[in-house]
Design a protein around this motif. Structure first.
Motif, short mmCIF file in Angstrom:
data_model
loop_
_atom_site.label_atom_id
_atom_site.label_comp_id
_atom_site.label_asym_id
_atom_site.label_seq_id
_atom_site.Cartn_x
_atom_site.Cartn_y
_atom_site.Cartn_z
N SER A 194 4.23 -36.68 26.70
CA SER A 194 3.05 -35.82 26.84
C SER A 194 1.82 -36.58 26.40
O SER A 194 0.75 -36.45 26.98
CB SER A 194 3.22 -34.52 26.04
OG SER A 194 3.29 -34.83 24.67
N LEU A 195 1.99 -37.42 25.40
CA LEU A 195 0.85 -38.21 24.92
C LEU A 195 0.42 -39.20 25.99
O LEU A 195 -0.75 -39.32 26.31
CB LEU A 195 1.26 -38.95 23.65
CG LEU A 195 0.10 -39.21 22.71
CD1 LEU A 195 -0.30 -37.93 22.01
CD2 LEU A 195 0.45 -40.26 21.71
N LEU A 196 1.42 -39.87 26.54
CA LEU A 196 1.12 -40.83 27.60
C LEU A 196 0.47 -40.12 28.77
O LEU A 196 -0.43 -40.64 29.43
CB LEU A 196 2.40 -41.52 28.07
CG LEU A 196 2.82 -42.71 27.21
CD1 LEU A 196 4.12 -43.28 27.71
CD2 LEU A 196 1.73 -43.78 27.24
N LEU A 206 7.18 -35.82 23.19
CA LEU A 206 5.87 -36.06 22.58
C LEU A 206 5.28 -37.34 23.15
O LEU A 206 4.13 -37.39 23.56
CB LEU A 206 6.03 -36.17 21.07
CG LEU A 206 4.72 -36.33 20.32
CD1 LEU A 206 3.99 -35.01 20.26
CD2 LEU A 206 4.98 -36.86 18.93
N LEU A 207 6.14 -38.34 23.20
CA LEU A 207 5.69 -39.64 23.71
C LEU A 207 5.15 -39.49 25.13
O LEU A 207 4.07 -39.96 25.46
CB LEU A 207 6.87 -40.62 23.71
CG LEU A 207 6.54 -41.99 24.31
CD1 LEU A 207 6.23 -42.96 23.20
CD2 LEU A 207 7.71 -42.52 25.12
N MET A 224 11.10 -35.86 20.58
CA MET A 224 10.21 -36.98 20.27
C MET A 224 9.82 -37.72 21.53
O MET A 224 8.69 -38.13 21.71
CB MET A 224 10.90 -37.93 19.31
CG MET A 224 10.75 -37.45 17.87
SD MET A 224 11.61 -38.57 16.78
CE MET A 224 12.70 -37.46 15.95
N LYS A 225 10.79 -37.81 22.43
CA LYS A 225 10.50 -38.43 23.74
C LYS A 225 9.42 -37.62 24.45
O LYS A 225 8.50 -38.16 25.02
CB LYS A 225 11.76 -38.43 24.61
CG LYS A 225 12.85 -39.31 24.12
CD LYS A 225 12.65 -40.76 24.48
CE LYS A 225 12.75 -41.62 23.26
NZ LYS A 225 13.87 -41.28 22.39
#
Lengths: 125, 598
Positions: free
Chosen positions: A7-9, A4-5, A1-2
């Motif tokens: 990669s999104l950022l 994802l966070l 989940m981190k």
């Protein structure tokens, strides 16, 4: 989940790395909608000063910020692009600043280093 | 039209070009015939003007049987990576004639050239034509090669090469413009879609999707007891697809209006308010208040679930998207802003479709199992919501990045991370080992970031680099003797150093405090251990032109440096290495290759 966070950022942040160049017509429309000033850079591939502007000045964070805040940037290559008749030049790079009705508001000829380019942008406003 | 011209004239008059010479003042071409029937062509260059060597062309456009035999050109010098003439060059053109040509002949010589001013303007290509009457009896006869190959246009090799070079330059230029367009649209579609799918799955694990579960269960159950798993699956899929369509439309719209959004997001007050909206949405994720549609509307849609049939299910799926809408508003808004940034409607649709499929997968599971596999609500659900809240806050900070100082941004990220780590229980005893590990790691990292900012670092990857820099200089001061640049600001200082270090290789770095590319060069490229080791072979001199004083200007001008950063290399003999100059930022690997190639 981190992950994802992050990669999104990452995707988000990679979007703001350089000056956004628009095509003339699109830029004009945005300038109209946003009441911004069109900055048209006339350049040539063979021109050493243009190369300096592209590789150094337009990668400067402060320049990017200032341009994004009040300008819409357009790059026209004298070798391939149609240059609107009003945008005269004696050499490259030449910077024309137009309001949303395509009236000239400012112009300067030649490249500038980061601080003087920022200063010139202040003078436009 | 006339008015326009007049206006233009006025405009150009008002914004007169103060510091630049007009082209006809910058370059003054001459050509004359000397006693030996050679043409001496020269171009007088004004102060601070230089000519590109490869753009200079001399050709005969009216020949009358006469051609160019040879051109003697002066030596060009390296100027900022291009070969150029910085002093007024003179060219001596020797002529020759075809067999059978006699008496006086009229010829026209065309001199084409292009150059720039040191002050930062490159002039347009220029040319001038000169007429001469040549006494061809004084000329040598042209050495004919194979007659069949002679197409009557015998220009010497040098003159022929120039236009060819120009051609390749042009095509290079084309690809460079394309490259700019490409970088604007960069971003790997596959990764984007996968990210959105994961995003959707994550959303499905928030309480947001709960209102949908009774609806989909209701649909399945209303089909009667005998419903097959296959039918249940199909119904669930239709429901999810319909929901996906609603989101896809939102994505396409965001993509279509993206350009405007993008432009709007460049105005400070819009950025502040958007950022504020994200903070508000994050607060709702943390449970400070709830965003939802009126209960009556939700009940209505739920009730209509009994209608059954694929169409009915599809309509409900679509409507459900709206019901859930406000609950997922925060993440959805984030996704839409991102799509808007790309300004790409197709990508927008695809991404949002991927996201809603992600959201729908658990629903399909629920549908097929008719409620047997319902996720059990618990603390973990609140946790997922909290993660979204943190993401929202992250996005809020990210948006401010454009207008707020880098240090403040990094500080905000650090504070956010520390807060989240504490929420995850980094400072509490107990808790699951995995969760605790993640929390503690996050806590340590963001704490480092926080300390880094206080120490003046803004790097997200090496927040504590300042510690490292200090320890190395202390522990291995001897080893690093050359890692420090000797700072100079004038030609005289430089000359003294060049004289002193004769016999050593010298690297001259033009730098200024305001120059961010220079900082990058120092922090990224020069810090690389391999580069550092290689750089130790050089005497490192840094020309600091921050002041932009007359001395600074003279120094830049002497080496043809328009602005920093620029890296120049001198041989042991003290000679500047032509064509090795680097302008702008260069990454460690190519820089190492460059250094090895010296």
């Amino acid at each position: 989940m981190k992950k994802l966070l992050f990669s999104l950022l990452f995707i988000f942040s990679s979007l703001s790395a350089q000056v956004q160049w628009f095509e003339y017509d699109k830029a004009l429309q945005i300038a109209k909608d946003e009441n911004k000033i069109l900055m048209v850079m006339l350049g040539r591939d063979s021109c050493s000063v243009c190369k300096y502007m592209k590789t150094v000045v337009f990668h400067d964070k402060n320049v990017i910020k200032k341009l994004e805040a009040g300008f819409i940037a357009v790059y026209l290559e004298l070798d391939f692009d149609d240059i609107p008749q009003d945008l005269t030049y004696i050499g490259t790079p030449t910077f024309h600043f137009l309001d949303k009705n395509e009236n000239a508001v400012y112009r300067f000829d030649g490249g500038k280093t980061v601080p003087s380019f920022l200063k010139a942008l202040d003078e436009v406003n | 039209m006339k008015k326009l011209l007049l206006f233009l004239l006025l405009v150009t008059g008002v914004f007169a070009l103060p510091s630049f010479l007009m082209p006809e003042e910058a370059f003054i071409p001459h050509a004359k015939l000397n006693d030996t029937m050679q043409i001496e062509a020269d171009i007088q260059l004004a102060e601070g003007i230089y000519l590109y060597a490869d753009k200079l062309k001399i050709e005969l456009i009216t020949k009358n049987g006469i051609s160019i035999k040879e051109i003697q050109s002066p030596k060009s010098v390296d100027h900022d990576g291009d070969m150029a003439y910085v002093d007024s060059p003179t060219f001596i053109v020797s002529l020759q004639k075809e067999a059978g040509v006699d008496a006086m002949q009229e010829i026209q010589l065309k001199l084409s050239y292009q150059g720039c001013s040191e002050k930062g303007l490159c002039y347009e290509p220029l040319s001038k034509i000169f007429d001469f009457s040549i006494d061809s009896s004084a000329l040598e006869l042209k050495q004919t090669k194979l007659k069949s190959l002679d197409l009557g246009d015998p220009t010497p090799l040098k003159a022929e090469q120039t236009p060819q070079k120009e051609k390749t330059k042009v095509s290079q230029g084309m690809s460079e413009t394309d490259a700019i367009a490409d970088t604007i649209k960069s971003g790997n579609i596959f990764i984007i879609l996968l990210t959105f799918l994961g995003f959707g799955l994550l959303l499905a694990l928030t309480p947001c999707v709960f209102p949908m579960i009774p609806i989909i269960s209701g649909v399945i159950i209303s089909q009667g007891k005998d419903i097959t798993t296959r039918k249940a699956f199909m119904l669930s899929v239709v429901y999810v697809l319909a929901m996906a369509v609603a989101y896809t439309i939102a994505g396409v719209l965001a993509g279509l209006f993206g350009a405007n959004l993008q432009a709007a997001l460049q105005t400070p007050w819009v950025i502040y308010s958007f950022s504020g909206v994200f903070v508000a949405l994050a607060m709702s994720m943390f449970g400070f208040y709830e965003l939802k549609l009126p209960d009556s509307l939700v009940a209505k849609v739920s009730a209509s679930g009994n209608r059954g049939g694929y169409v009915g299910v599809a309509i409900m799926g679509f409507l459900s998207a709206l019901i859930v809408g406000p609950c997922v508003a925060a993440p959805l808004a984030g996704a839409l802003v991102y799509i808007g940034q790309t300004g790409d409607a197709v990508l927008g649709g695809m991404a949002l479709f991927a996201m809603s499929i992600g959201m729908g997968l658990p629903l399909i599971l629920v549908g097929v199992s008719a409620g047997r596999f319902m996720p059990k609500p618990g603390i973990w659900m609140t946790m997922v919501t909290a993660i979204f809240g943190v993401m929202m806050l992250g996005v809020a900070i990210w948006m401010l990045e454009r207008i707020v100082d880098e240090q403040i941004i990094t500080l905000l990220y650090a504070i956010l991370g520390i807060g989240f780590a504490i929420y995850l229980g980094a400072l509490e005893s107990g808790g699951h080992v995995f969760k605790k590990t993640v929390a503690v790691i996050l806590f340590i990292y963001t704490l480092a970031l926080f300390i880094g900012v206080l120490a003046g670092s803004v790097s997200l990857t090496k927040p504590l680099a300042f510690l490292q820099a200090k320890t190395t200089t202390v522990s291995s001061a001897v080893e690093n003797k050359h890692a420090e640049f000797i700072k100079i600001t004038s030609i005289s200082e430089l000359d003294t150093l060049l004289e002193k270090h004769k016999g050593e290789k010298i690297l001259l770095d033009f730098s200024a405090e305001w120059c961010t590319a220079c900082k990058e060069l120092e922090e990224v490229t020069f810090r690389d251990p391999e580069v550092k080791a290689k750089m130790d072979e050089f005497v490192l001199i840094q020309a600091d032109i921050t002041q932009n004083s007359d001395e600074n200007k003279a120094l830049s001008k002497k080496y043809g440096v328009f602005g920093p950063p620029a890296l120049l290399f001198f041989k042991e003999s003290g000679e500047l290495q032509s064509s090795k100059t680097i302008i702008g930022f260069i990454a460690p690997d190519p820089f190492l290759t460059h250094l090895n190639g010296l």
